[in-house]
Design a protein around this motif. Structure first.
Motif, PDB file in Angstrom:
ATOM      1  N   GLY A 104     -65.847 -23.800 -48.346  1.00 42.50           N
ATOM      2  CA  GLY A 104     -66.375 -22.256 -49.581  1.00 42.50           C
ATOM      3  C   GLY A 104     -67.342 -22.671 -50.617  1.00 42.50           C
ATOM      4  O   GLY A 104     -68.035 -22.005 -51.659  1.00 42.50           O
ATOM      5  N   ASN A 105     -67.877 -23.992 -50.531  1.00 47.11           N
ATOM      6  CA  ASN A 105     -69.026 -23.984 -51.167  1.00 47.11           C
ATOM      7  C   ASN A 105     -68.905 -24.353 -52.519  1.00 47.11           C
ATOM      8  O   ASN A 105     -69.103 -23.925 -53.408  1.00 47.11           O
ATOM      9  CB  ASN A 105     -70.500 -23.182 -50.869  1.00 47.11           C
ATOM     10  CG  ASN A 105     -70.950 -23.610 -49.735  1.00 47.11           C
ATOM     11  OD1 ASN A 105     -71.123 -24.691 -49.198  1.00 47.11           O
ATOM     12  ND2 ASN A 105     -71.066 -22.435 -48.695  1.00 47.11           N
ATOM     13  N   LEU A 106     -67.814 -24.974 -52.825  1.00 44.63           N
ATOM     14  CA  LEU A 106     -67.263 -24.834 -53.873  1.00 44.63           C
ATOM     15  C   LEU A 106     -66.984 -26.084 -55.326  1.00 44.63           C
ATOM     16  O   LEU A 106     -67.883 -27.123 -54.548  1.00 44.63           O
ATOM     17  CB  LEU A 106     -64.870 -25.037 -54.510  1.00 44.63           C
ATOM     18  CG  LEU A 106     -64.481 -23.747 -53.183  1.00 44.63           C
ATOM     19  CD1 LEU A 106     -63.189 -24.340 -52.671  1.00 44.63           C
ATOM     20  CD2 LEU A 106     -64.695 -22.752 -54.451  1.00 44.63           C
TER      21      LEU A 106
ATOM     22  N   GLN B  65     -63.313 -27.556 -50.150  1.00 47.65           N
ATOM     23  CA  GLN B  65     -64.812 -27.429 -50.518  1.00 47.65           C
ATOM     24  C   GLN B  65     -66.103 -27.376 -50.352  1.00 47.65           C
ATOM     25  O   GLN B  65     -66.627 -26.359 -50.419  1.00 47.65           O
ATOM     26  CB  GLN B  65     -65.233 -28.720 -50.774  1.00 47.65           C
ATOM     27  CG  GLN B  65     -66.056 -28.786 -52.347  1.00 47.65           C
ATOM     28  CD  GLN B  65     -66.665 -30.357 -52.592  1.00 47.65           C
ATOM     29  OE1 GLN B  65     -66.663 -31.142 -52.175  1.00 47.65           O
ATOM     30  NE2 GLN B  65     -66.552 -30.066 -54.154  1.00 47.65           N
TER      31      GLN B  65
ATOM     32  N   ASP C 157     -63.690 -26.147 -59.471  1.00 42.17           N
ATOM     33  CA  ASP C 157     -62.332 -25.678 -58.307  1.00 42.17           C
ATOM     34  C   ASP C 157     -61.837 -25.774 -57.357  1.00 42.17           C
ATOM     35  O   ASP C 157     -61.089 -25.405 -56.758  1.00 42.17           O
ATOM     36  CB  ASP C 157     -63.329 -23.688 -57.975  1.00 42.17           C
ATOM     37  CG  ASP C 157     -64.048 -23.340 -59.159  1.00 42.17           C
ATOM     38  OD1 ASP C 157     -63.829 -23.513 -60.428  1.00 42.17           O
ATOM     39  OD2 ASP C 157     -65.025 -22.931 -59.128  1.00 42.17           O
ATOM     40  N   VAL C 158     -62.030 -27.293 -56.855  1.00 42.83           N
ATOM     41  CA  VAL C 158     -60.926 -27.406 -55.608  1.00 42.83           C
ATOM     42  C   VAL C 158     -60.168 -27.181 -55.909  1.00 42.83           C
ATOM     43  O   VAL C 158     -58.915 -26.664 -54.491  1.00 42.83           O
ATOM     44  CB  VAL C 158     -62.233 -28.871 -55.354  1.00 42.83           C
ATOM     45  CG1 VAL C 158     -61.556 -29.647 -53.899  1.00 42.83           C
ATOM     46  CG2 VAL C 158     -63.038 -28.534 -54.859  1.00 42.83           C
TER      47      VAL C 158
ATOM     48  N   ASN D 151     -66.907 -29.234 -57.715  1.00 37.89           N
ATOM     49  CA  ASN D 151     -65.673 -30.281 -57.876  1.00 37.89           C
ATOM     50  C   ASN D 151     -64.463 -29.666 -59.164  1.00 37.89           C
ATOM     51  O   ASN D 151     -63.680 -29.763 -59.016  1.00 37.89           O
ATOM     52  CB  ASN D 151     -65.649 -31.789 -58.424  1.00 37.89           C
ATOM     53  CG  ASN D 151     -66.871 -31.680 -57.596  1.00 37.89           C
ATOM     54  OD1 ASN D 151     -66.744 -31.814 -55.915  1.00 37.89           O
ATOM     55  ND2 ASN D 151     -67.906 -32.765 -58.195  1.00 37.89           N
TER      56      ASN D 151
ATOM     57  N   ILE E 194     -63.324 -20.122 -46.591  1.00 36.74           N
ATOM     58  CA  ILE E 194     -61.515 -19.791 -46.957  1.00 36.74           C
ATOM     59  C   ILE E 194     -60.560 -18.762 -46.767  1.00 36.74           C
ATOM     60  O   ILE E 194     -59.732 -18.860 -46.379  1.00 36.74           O
ATOM     61  CB  ILE E 194     -61.993 -19.745 -48.886  1.00 36.74           C
ATOM     62  CG1 ILE E 194     -63.124 -20.597 -49.265  1.00 36.74           C
ATOM     63  CG2 ILE E 194     -60.271 -19.577 -49.559  1.00 36.74           C
ATOM     64  CD1 ILE E 194     -62.051 -22.549 -49.670  1.00 36.74           C
TER      65      ILE E 194
ATOM     66  N   TYR F  10     -58.262 -23.992 -54.996  1.00 36.55           N
ATOM     67  CA  TYR F  10     -57.956 -23.345 -53.777  1.00 36.55           C
ATOM     68  C   TYR F  10     -57.003 -24.749 -53.055  1.00 36.55           C
ATOM     69  O   TYR F  10     -56.412 -23.602 -52.095  1.00 36.55           O
ATOM     70  CB  TYR F  10     -59.419 -23.120 -53.547  1.00 36.55           C
ATOM     71  CG  TYR F  10     -60.293 -22.195 -54.109  1.00 36.55           C
ATOM     72  CD1 TYR F  10     -59.848 -21.131 -53.196  1.00 36.55           C
ATOM     73  CD2 TYR F  10     -60.868 -22.214 -55.331  1.00 36.55           C
ATOM     74  CE1 TYR F  10     -60.572 -19.771 -53.750  1.00 36.55           C
ATOM     75  CE2 TYR F  10     -61.712 -21.790 -55.813  1.00 36.55           C
ATOM     76  CZ  TYR F  10     -61.469 -20.098 -55.206  1.00 36.55           C
ATOM     77  OH  TYR F  10     -62.101 -19.307 -56.266  1.00 36.55           O
TER      78      TYR F  10
END
Length: 503
Positions: A88-90, A85, A94-95, A92, A150, A98
């Motif tokens: 990749g500045n993801l 997170q 999308d965590v 929640n 990532i 990945y």
């Protein structure tokens, strides 16, 4: 709040994996099959005096080498969600995708190189291949902690998978040290499984304890700029450093087991397809794959299940509680393998152990949602019952890890000859890596969907799937071959071929 956000809050995305790749139960009250398995499933007929002494030092060194791969694989699980997170500045939502992808790439890459490592050990020797593999995994693990994107996480994880072929070499060396179908092999593979389980326990414990040291241990590490910039590098450096020490010890002390004196002798040649079609081999490989599917799917689900809030169908455990329960069940696995497996395998045989475990799997899978329901009631008395019984049930349930050792013995016993054992071991391990490559992401996603669909069995539908899969193993275990009969048939065919040539 979005459901996924509730399952994986940004401030606490460090669910730990259980120590067992199967983490299931040997339920009291099971009785062995009514018909005793063949003698080959219990102990070879060769007298112990003729087999020679057990190679204790060499087996212990090979077990030390075995520790590294599960430590490297599982060490990132406590912090992989948060690391992905941040890098990749993801969001929640999308965590999970990945982190599951990065976790799986290790095994996916490993699956494609298994045969390569096996063949390399046949050409240049077991020992140099083993040392090279350990060094490669160690360096890739150390680099993983320095990843800031990532893409870098993916590259370093794949690199670790490329070098993680030591399990094939170690299993081959154990067989060569003990001799195929020797009773020493059962003991040696029992130790091998304990080493694997210890590695699964130690990996996430080290990873979780050493991640973000500045935040966790401000008194010791406050002001360490490089640890603030790379919050996960300490964990990777320590684990990678331990791996390099292990490589040095192995390189110095482990004996080469490849018999080069026999290189000029005629070697039985079988293609991979011919080997897989050999009597008994196919069903053993299927059972091996099914056991691994159960193991890795359960491993993927359990930490999130423990972490998920009670009103969503989980246990609502904190990372510390997960870590303690994980360590406790890991210790219980060692007890099962040291104290229970050897006499049980001697009494009911390799197939008997797997069939007992196969009956235990579905029952123990069903206990997970039952315990969750106790917490969900909010009744203080039932919550007390949960805390009194749940830890004991998980510790007792770790006995199903005996099936992992049993299936390794089955792979060895079903090999047509010692000259095909290395190839068969590579195939079986490729199956294991394949299962581990997709199971974490697939079943973690299925769990999230199950929890989201609260209208369907109150969020417990994933456990219906798991119990059904476990019953599949129960059925498959009944079709395991009689290894002694296979041996007699092969010897008879060999005698017929010899007689035909003489005639």
């Amino acid at each position: 709040m979005d459901l996924i956000t509730k399952l994986l809050p940004a401030t606490e995305q460090t669910p730990l994996l259980p120590p067992a790749t199967g983490g299931d139960a040997a339920i009291p009250g099971f009785t062995p099959p009514t018909s005793r398995p063949s003698p080959s499933n219990e102990a070879p007929s060769t007298p112990a005096a003729e087999e020679g002494p057990f190679p204790t030092k060499q087996i212990l060194l090979l077990c030390l080498a075995r520790l590294l791969e599960p430590i490297a694989f599982f060490s990132i699980f406590p912090y992989i969600n948060k690391m992905a997170q941040e890098n990749g500045n993801l969001p929640n939502t999308d965590v999970g995708f990945y982190s599951g992808l990065i976790e799986s790439l290790f095994s996916l890459t490993q699956m494609f190189v298994m045969i390569f490592w096996g063949r390399a050990s046949d050409r240049v020797g077991r020992k140099p291949v083993l040392v090279a593999s350990i060094v490669g995994v160690s360096l890739a693990t150390m680099l993983f902690g320095t990843a800031k994107t990532i893409a870098e996480m993916v590259i370093y994880r794949c690199a670790a998978g490329v070098f993680a072929g030591n399990v094939v070499t170690i299993r081959t060396m154990i067989s060569e040290q003990c001799g195929q179908r020797s009773k020493k092999q059962a003991k040696a593979f029992g130790w091998f499984s304990i080493a694997n389980n210890l590695g699964i326990s130690i990996g996430p414990l080290l990873g979780g304890a050493l991640a973000e040291p500045v935040r966790q241990y401000p008194v010791l590490f406050k002001g360490w700029k490089w640890l603030e910039e790379y919050p996960y590098v300490l964990s990777s450096l320590v684990i990678g450093g331990l791996g390099l020490i292990c490589a040095a010890v192995v390189g110095w002390s482990v004996e080469e087991t490849l018999d080069r004196k026999g290189e000029d002798r005629q070697v039985e040649k079988m293609s991979v397809w011919e080997l897989m079609k050999s009597p008994g081999v196919g069903i053993v490989l299927v059972v091996n794959g099914w056991i691994m599917l159960l193991a890795y799917s359960y491993t993927a689900i359990l930490p999130v299940f423990w972490f998920t809030e009670v009103d969503l169908g989980g246990f609502g455990f904190s990372p510390v509680q997960i870590s303690w329960l994980m360590g406790l069940t890991g210790l219980s696995q060692a007890v099962w393998m040291l104290a229970i497996f050897p006499p049980l395998q001697a009494r009911i045989g390799t197939n008997g152990v797997m069939r007992v475990c196969a009956k235990a799997y579905p029952l123990f899978f069903a206990l997970g949602p039952v315990f969750s329901m106790l917490l969900r009631t909010g009744n203080p008395a039932l919550v007390t019952v949960f805390w009194a019984l749940a830890p004991l049930a998980f510790c007792f349930g770790s006995g199903v890890s005996m099936s992992f050792t049993a299936i390794q013995l089955a792979v060895s016993d079903v090999a047509p000859s010692t000259r095909t054992l290395g190839t068969l071991t590579s195939i079986s391990q490729a199956v294991v890596s394949g299962m581990r490559s997709f199971s974490p992401a697939t079943f973690a996603s299925l769990f999230a969907l199950s929890v989201k669909a609260q209208w369907l069995l109150e969020g417990y539908s994933i456990w219906v799937l798991m119990v059904t899969m476990a019953f599949g193993f129960t059925v498959l275990s009944l079709r395991l071959p009689d290894y002694e009969q296979l041996k007699k048939e092969r010897e008879a065919r060999a005698e017929e071929e010899t007689q035909r040539l003489l005639d």
